[in-house]
Design an enzyme around this catalytic site. Structure first.
Site, PDB file in Angstrom:
ATOM      1  N   ASP A 104       3.457  12.754  15.174  1.00  0.00           N
ATOM      2  CA  ASP A 104       3.659  12.803  13.719  1.00  0.00           C
ATOM      3  C   ASP A 104       2.341  13.072  12.995  1.00  0.00           C
ATOM      4  O   ASP A 104       1.958  12.346  12.091  1.00  0.00           O
ATOM      5  CB  ASP A 104       4.326  11.513  13.229  1.00  0.00           C
ATOM      6  N   LEU A 145       0.839  -1.213   0.000  1.00  0.00           N
ATOM      7  CA  LEU A 145       0.000   0.000   0.000  1.00  0.00           C
ATOM      8  C   LEU A 145       0.862   1.247   0.000  1.00  0.00           C
ATOM      9  O   LEU A 145       0.468   2.293  -0.468  1.00  0.00           O
ATOM     10  CB  LEU A 145      -0.888   0.028   1.245  1.00  0.00           C
ATOM     11  N   GLY A 146       2.060   1.141   0.578  1.00  0.00           N
ATOM     12  CA  GLY A 146       2.904   2.322   0.634  1.00  0.00           C
ATOM     13  C   GLY A 146       4.226   1.989   1.277  1.00  0.00           C
ATOM     14  O   GLY A 146       4.404   0.917   1.848  1.00  0.00           O
ATOM     15  N   VAL A 179       4.025  -0.840   4.120  1.00  0.00           N
ATOM     16  CA  VAL A 179       2.694  -1.225   4.582  1.00  0.00           C
ATOM     17  C   VAL A 179       2.022  -2.076   3.506  1.00  0.00           C
ATOM     18  O   VAL A 179       2.024  -1.717   2.334  1.00  0.00           O
ATOM     19  CB  VAL A 179       1.818   0.013   4.840  1.00  0.00           C
ATOM     20  N   LYS A 224       1.951  -3.311   8.826  1.00  0.00           N
ATOM     21  CA  LYS A 224       3.110  -2.437   8.675  1.00  0.00           C
ATOM     22  C   LYS A 224       4.362  -3.131   9.200  1.00  0.00           C
ATOM     23  O   LYS A 224       4.379  -3.615  10.322  1.00  0.00           O
ATOM     24  CB  LYS A 224       2.892  -1.133   9.430  1.00  0.00           C
ATOM     25  N   GLY A 258       7.666   4.069   3.303  1.00  0.00           N
ATOM     26  CA  GLY A 258       8.219   5.337   3.764  1.00  0.00           C
ATOM     27  C   GLY A 258       9.541   5.094   4.428  1.00  0.00           C
ATOM     28  O   GLY A 258      10.080   3.995   4.362  1.00  0.00           O
ATOM     29  N   GLY A 259      10.049   6.122   5.070  1.00  0.00           N
ATOM     30  CA  GLY A 259      11.354   6.031   5.684  1.00  0.00           C
ATOM     31  C   GLY A 259      11.498   4.876   6.661  1.00  0.00           C
ATOM     32  O   GLY A 259      12.546   4.260   6.748  1.00  0.00           O
ATOM     33  N   PHE A 260      10.449   4.545   7.398  1.00  0.00           N
ATOM     34  CA  PHE A 260      10.576   3.546   8.448  1.00  0.00           C
ATOM     35  C   PHE A 260      10.093   2.154   8.073  1.00  0.00           C
ATOM     36  O   PHE A 260      10.318   1.205   8.804  1.00  0.00           O
ATOM     37  CB  PHE A 260       9.792   3.987   9.690  1.00  0.00           C
ATOM     38  N   GLY A 261       9.375   2.012   6.980  1.00  0.00           N
ATOM     39  CA  GLY A 261       8.911   0.667   6.665  1.00  0.00           C
ATOM     40  C   GLY A 261       7.863   0.656   5.579  1.00  0.00           C
ATOM     41  O   GLY A 261       7.511   1.684   5.013  1.00  0.00           O
TER      42      GLY A 261
END
Ligand SMILES: *[C@@H]1O[C@H](CO)[C@@H](O)[C@H](O)[C@H]1NC(C)=O
Ligand SMILES: *[C@@H]1O[C@H](CO)[C@@H](O)[C@H](O)[C@H]1NC(C)=O
Ligand SMILES: *[C@@H]1O[C@H](CO)[C@@H](O)[C@H](O)[C@H]1NC(C)=O
Ligand SMILES: *[C@@H]1O[C@H](CO)[C@@H](O)[C@H](O)[C@H]1NC(C)=O
Ligand SMILES: *[C@@H]1O[C@H](CO)[C@@H](O)[C@H](O)[C@H]1NC(C)=O
Ligand SMILES: *[C@@H]1O[C@H](CO)[C@@H](O)[C@H](O)[C@H]1NC(C)=O
Ligand SMILES: *[C@@H]1O[C@H](CO)[C@@H](O)[C@H](O)[C@H]1NC(C)=O
Length: 675
Positions: free
Chosen positions: A478, A358-359, A366, A381, A361-364
């Site tokens: 966040d 699904l997406g 999903v 996630k 980003g910097g941390f992981g």
């Protein structure tokens, strides 16, 4: 197998004149210059950035995320002929884009003609390693480029996330076309996916007489289609310097994408020589050919088979064990009911297949999943986490948060833990994240004012619950549009609460480890690194402006300079033109009082002095109309220049210009000081 040939046939008497420089070349002396590389092993190519020539001869421009690679023909070419106009040229190259995910890959590659080889200051990702926000579009660039773009960037008016474009001096194409080709016989169009990983060949011809540029694409091995993909007209005589360098740039964004060139040919004043495709290097993940010779040696094989079968059985058992291996510690026993088995999550996401992504980003990353027994749709996630420090505390918090249930929060269902990896399971939100709707270029996907107001109120309500109504204070840390997810009824729901805390236990003691996203970070948070409900209120203020204005927290002014959205809105307020900041896509269709209140409330929440900001309880009262927002003068909130403050804290200004690339369900954004 150095497959380089260089033909340079120059009229003899020209050589005697060559010392006079290219501007003195008389009109009648056609200088034919061409080269062809079928693979780049031993070739005279200048590399820069992450580019490397593999032992196979493959010119690999990038090898991981957020980097740029360049490969140039070593010597510059005399682009101008007699009379000073740019000469005709033609080129063809074979390339491949191998994306880590089958989705958009947030970068691209380009063939370009440029006056120099120094691209210091240019940015990766959508900027293709050739420009940055201030140089993009400037006539001082003298750059012609053919972009192979695998990311749709609204800022550059991209037509889709899979196109070939002809650009001059910047990233807004003169013309672009979805990648593909027209069939010679039927004339029908077939799409080609640039980031399929399959090699393709592109031909580009510039005709000096008509100033027409034709681009033609085909899968590798197919002959060149008769009808070009598209043609456009641009007089390069007003653009290119003489001499100019020719080369490629490849630049991946936040997702790792390999951009490679397999072969390249170029010709000035003539047709580029054909590339011999039988000699081209192989791509890294090429399929291995199955050998049939085994049949000749049946006897030894049959004994080997037995041993191999044993081996495979053991291997499969070990692999099965490893594949589903989890990390459990004694203290986790009490959290049993909140724990998912890795095996279930593995099956739910079909082995964490990219098609379920699904997406990222910097941390992981999903993934979407369907739990095996309950058939419940979930978002899974994966967060990579090396240090085990603070893990117990964190899990305790996750589980206690898991008990949080609120209409405007995304429900955390549970967790699972593996070596270096934490996996969190959330409710699935069918409509994705809010930022997509706010920053879509086309008006079709945008939200009307009533929808926006409902979302804003929902998020305020969810945040109030976290701050004041739960048994202990939970700081979100966040808040931003990409962490707001939309449920089936388009209600905004806050995701990822408390998660940023995991990264707050910074092991790096020299620099304060600030977690959050640029533009949403309160000044005192940057100074002390300490989050509080009032730093959340600050981020919520940015969120209010982002929703009302439909603009990112850091935007560009008309001169391409970066400015904070808050400063821009403040300036309008000073000039008594506050409502001009409301998203133009609403075309005036909004409640003026509500919009004005939301904007002023946003500014109040963004007050540099924490104590001057309202609590979430007050914010909720203002939004509900229970309390009237106090009359404020614009001077009440002093203009403060956040950009320069962040720079003085050691944040590299170029970070500020990355468009937020997060795509869906609760993507993190992280940032650490002193990069
Ligand atoms: C590569 O190019 C440089 C600069 O033009 C030239 O000096 C050198 O001889 C070339 N080397 C080969 C192997 O062609
Ligand atoms: C990528 O290329 C750079 C530059 O050649 C090299 O230093 C680095 O080790 C490579 N990284 C990977 C993951 O291959
Ligand atoms: C490239 O240009 C920058 C300034 O724009 C300069 O600092 C740098 O030394 C140059 N690099 C090379 C390799 O010439
Ligand atoms: C953009 O690039 C130019 C030239 O490469 C450089 O001088 C300038 O500092 C860069 N601007 C930003 C904002 O990075
Ligand atoms: C080709 O791509 C375009 C644009 O992305 C899309 O609208 C169209 O449906 C695609 N056609 C096929 C046959 O996949
Ligand atoms: C292109 O521009 C040059 C001067 O910049 C001019 O001499 C030439 O006639 C133009 N070509 C066409 C086809 O307009
Ligand atoms: C291409 O290369 C192969 C292998 O080196 C050679 O046999 C073949 O003749 C070449 N084809 C052309 C058209 O040059």
């Amino acid at each position: 197998m150095a497959a380089k040939q260089l033909h340079t046939s120059i009229l003899v008497w020209l050589m005697t004149l060559s010392s006079l420089g290219p501007n003195h070349v008389p009109l009648c002396t056609a200088q034919v210059q061409s080269f062809v590389y079928s693979g780049f092993q031993g070739a005279n190519i200048t590399l820069d950035g992450s580019a490397q020539v593999q032992p196979s001869g493959l010119l690999q421009l990038t090898n991981s995320s957020d980097i740029i690679g360049y490969g140039f023909h070593q010597t510059p070419l005399p682009f101008r002929g007699g009379g000073g106009t740019v000469r005709s040229f033609s080129l063809s190259f074979v390339f491949a884009v191998q994306s880590e995910f089958d989705k958009e890959s947030s970068g691209g590659m380009a063939f370009f003609v440029a006056p120099g080889r120094n691209f210091t200051g240019a940015l990766p990702g959508s900027f293709l390693g050739l420009f940055n926000a201030s140089t993009n579009g400037s006539p001082d660039n003298h750059i012609f480029l053919v972009e192979l773009d695998t990311f749709r960037n609204g800022e550059f008016k991209d037509i889709d996330s899979n196109h070939v474009g002809i650009d001059v001096n910047g990233l807004i194409s003169i013309q672009a076309h979805t990648a593909g080709f027209y069939d010679d016989n039927t004339g029908s169009f077939t799409n080609l996916s640039l980031n399929s990983g399959d090699p393709m060949q592109l031909w580009v011809e510039y005709d000096a007489q008509t100033t027409q540029v034709a681009s033609t694409l085909a899968p590798l091995g197919a002959h060149k289609p008769r009808t070009p993909l598209f043609t456009t007209t641009t007089n390069l005589s007003g653009v290119l310097k003489d001499p100019s360098f020719v080369g490629f740039s490849g630049s991946s964004g936040s997702l790792s994408t390999l951009y490679s060139v397999l072969g390249w040919s170029f010709g000035l004043d003539g047709t580029a020589p054909p590339i011999n495709i039988t000699n081209l290097p192989k791509l890294p993940r090429a399929h291995q050919e199955v050998r049939s010779k085994v049949l000749e040696i049946v006897l030894p094989i049959s004994t080997a088979t037995f041993i191999a079968a044993m081996g495979i059985t053991i291997f499969l058992l070990v692999r099965r064990h490893r594949r589903y291996a989890e990390l459990r510690e004694d203290w986790e026993v009490e959290f049993g009911p909140h724990r998912f088995s890795y095996k279930d999550l593995y099956h739910a996401t079909e082995g964490f297949k990219n098609k379920n992504l699904l997406g990222a980003g910097g941390f992981g990353k999903v993934y979407k999943g369907v739990l095996p027994v309950s058939k419940l749709e979930v978002a899974v996630k994966k967060v990579s986490h090396e240090s085990r420090q603070g893990m117990k505390e964190f899990i305790t918090e996750v589980v206690s948060i898991g008990r949080l249930r609120h209409r405007y929060l995304v429900q955390l269902l549970g967790y699972c833990r593996r070596k270096d990896e934490l996996i969190l399971v959330y409710e699935y939100m069918p409509n994705g994240s809010l930022d997509k709707y706010l920053h879509y270029e086309d008006d079709k996907h945008t939200l009307d004012w009533a929808q926006r107001f409902v979302i804003v109120k929902g998020i305020a309500c969810g945040l109030l619950y976290l701050h004041e109504k739960w048994e202990k204070i939970v700081i979100h840390r966040d808040i931003k549009a990409s962490n707001v997810l939309l449920d089936g009824e388009m209600n905004g729901r806050l995701g990822d609460f408390g998660l940023a805390r995991l990264y707050d236990h910074g092991t790096d003691l020299q620099t304060t480890h600030v977690v959050g996203t640029m533009g949403y970070l309160a000044p005192e948070l940057l100074r002390s690194g300490k989050a509080s409900p009032l730093t959340d209120v600050f981020a919520f203020g940015t969120f209010l402006l982002e929703v009302a204005c439909g603009q990112r927290p850091i935007k560009q002014d008309s001169e391409g300079k970066q400015i904070m959205l808050v400063d821009w809105v403040l300036e309008h307020w000073h000039n008594e033109t506050l409502l001009q900041t409301v998203d133009t896509r609403l075309q005036g269709g909004y409640d003026k009082e509500e919009a004005s209140m939301v904007l002023k409330l946003g500014l109040l929440c963004l007050h540099p002095l924490p104590t001057a900001r309202p609590s979430m309880k007050k914010v909720m009262e203002y939004l509900d109309g229970e309390t009237v927002l106090p009359e404020l003068a614009p001077t009440h909130i002093n203009n403060f220049n956040m950009v320069s403050m962040m720079e003085s804290r050691g944040f590299h200004p170029s970070i500020l210009s990355y468009p937020e690339l997060s795509t869906s369900i609760g993507t993190f954004s992280g940032l650490s000081g002193g990069r």
